[in-house]
Design a protein around this motif. Structure first.
Motif, PDB file in Angstrom:
ATOM      1  N   ASP A  35       0.811  -1.226   0.224  1.00 49.26           N
ATOM      2  CA  ASP A  35      -0.327   0.390  -0.071  1.00 49.26           C
ATOM      3  C   ASP A  35       0.751   1.108  -0.024  1.00 49.26           C
ATOM      4  N   GLY A  36       2.077   1.286  -0.929  1.00 48.09           N
ATOM      5  CA  GLY A  36       2.658   2.734  -1.285  1.00 48.09           C
ATOM      6  C   GLY A  36       3.753   2.328   0.521  1.00 48.09           C
ATOM      7  N   TYR A  37       4.074   1.690   1.156  1.00 53.49           N
ATOM      8  CA  TYR A  37       4.955   1.366   1.969  1.00 53.49           C
ATOM      9  C   TYR A  37       5.847   0.464   1.681  1.00 53.49           C
ATOM     10  N   PHE A  38       7.032   1.082   2.024  1.00 53.45           N
ATOM     11  CA  PHE A  38       7.975   0.260   2.312  1.00 53.45           C
ATOM     12  C   PHE A  38       8.474  -0.428   4.120  1.00 53.45           C
ATOM     13  N   PHE A  39       8.307  -2.088   4.479  1.00 54.30           N
ATOM     14  CA  PHE A  39       8.378  -2.601   5.691  1.00 54.30           C
ATOM     15  C   PHE A  39       9.697  -3.138   5.689  1.00 54.30           C
ATOM     16  N   CYS A  40      10.008  -2.833   7.321  1.00 53.58           N
ATOM     17  CA  CYS A  40      11.476  -3.527   6.793  1.00 53.58           C
ATOM     18  C   CYS A  40      11.725  -4.414   8.805  1.00 53.58           C
ATOM     19  N   LEU A  41      11.848  -5.799   8.459  1.00 53.39           N
ATOM     20  CA  LEU A  41      12.304  -6.125   9.431  1.00 53.39           C
ATOM     21  C   LEU A  41      14.259  -5.922   9.190  1.00 53.39           C
ATOM     22  N   GLN A  42      14.422  -5.536  10.013  1.00 52.34           N
ATOM     23  CA  GLN A  42      16.123  -5.345  10.741  1.00 52.34           C
ATOM     24  C   GLN A  42      16.355  -6.075  11.969  1.00 52.34           C
ATOM     25  N   HIS A  43      17.509  -7.317  11.406  1.00 60.68           N
ATOM     26  CA  HIS A  43      17.546  -8.102  12.343  1.00 60.68           C
ATOM     27  C   HIS A  43      19.770  -7.851  12.318  1.00 60.68           C
ATOM     28  N   LEU A  44      19.902  -7.393  13.125  1.00 53.74           N
ATOM     29  CA  LEU A  44      20.973  -7.002  13.123  1.00 53.74           C
ATOM     30  C   LEU A  44      22.311  -7.194  14.417  1.00 53.74           C
ATOM     31  N   GLY A  45      21.710  -8.331  15.381  1.00 50.38           N
ATOM     32  CA  GLY A  45      21.821  -8.363  16.779  1.00 50.38           C
ATOM     33  C   GLY A  45      21.034  -9.757  16.779  1.00 50.38           C
ATOM     34  N   PHE A  46      21.575 -10.094  17.947  1.00 52.40           N
ATOM     35  CA  PHE A  46      20.302 -11.891  17.936  1.00 52.40           C
ATOM     36  C   PHE A  46      19.691 -10.551  18.952  1.00 52.40           C
ATOM     37  N   ALA A  47      19.655  -9.928  20.148  1.00 60.30           N
ATOM     38  CA  ALA A  47      18.648 -10.005  20.870  1.00 60.30           C
ATOM     39  C   ALA A  47      16.782  -9.698  20.503  1.00 60.30           C
ATOM     40  N   SER A  48      17.155  -8.386  19.632  1.00 57.12           N
ATOM     41  CA  SER A  48      15.868  -8.025  18.995  1.00 57.12           C
ATOM     42  C   SER A  48      16.135  -8.057  17.283  1.00 57.12           C
ATOM     43  N   VAL A  49      14.569  -7.782  17.414  1.00 57.54           N
ATOM     44  CA  VAL A  49      14.530  -7.461  15.218  1.00 57.54           C
ATOM     45  C   VAL A  49      13.402  -6.509  15.673  1.00 57.54           C
TER      46      VAL A  49
END
Length: 145
Positions: A35-49
């Motif tokens: 719907d016109g948005y870029f959604f991103c899940l970032q997983h840089l470390g292990f503790a959080s996304v």
């Protein structure tokens, strides 16, 4: 399990699970355009996304202003990992895992990723209900999902 082995196992599980939800994967991110948005899940470390969102027009406008229009022809993932991309609004943080936990195997990692993608899809839907028009979206500190 060594950190590098755990990262590879987690990335593999994340790639498999993400496909079932319509997300694409590039490095440490999974992304989807809705719907016109870029959604991103970032997983840089292990503790959080982290779940982030921004209107698709934001990077296009930014690149036009700085004479980087050729970036519009690059893979869409550049909007999530590119050095000259607009920062997205952080919508949610999901706890991921304790890298020292003994249950860190492929099956457990897949279950954790399944849970995160289920939550992210629900949070994206809530966000879209509250912000249906990407052209008028302006992130602020009190972002509502």
């Amino acid at each position: 399990m060594k950190r590098g082995e755990l990262r590879k196992l987690s990335d593999s599980a994340r790639r498999k699970v993400s496909r079932n939800f319509g997300f694409r994967q590039s490095g440490y991110i999974n992304w989807i355009v809705k719907d016109g948005y870029f959604f991103c899940l970032q997983h840089l470390g292990f503790a959080s996304v982290y779940l982030e969102a921004k209107p698709m027009y934001a990077d296009d406008l930014w690149w036009d202003i700085f004479n980087l229009s050729e970036n519009k022809k690059c893979p869409t993932s550049l909007r999530g990992i590119g050095a000259f991309s607009i920062h997205a609004a952080q919508l949610k943080e999901y706890a991921f895992l304790n890298e020292c936990a003994e249950e860190n195997n492929e099956e457990e990692l897949s279950k954790k990723w399944q849970n995160i993608f289920c939550l992210a899809v629900q949070d994206i839907e809530n966000f879209l209900r509250n912000h249906p028009n990407a052209d008028t979206f302006i992130p602020n500190k009190k972002l509502q999902l």
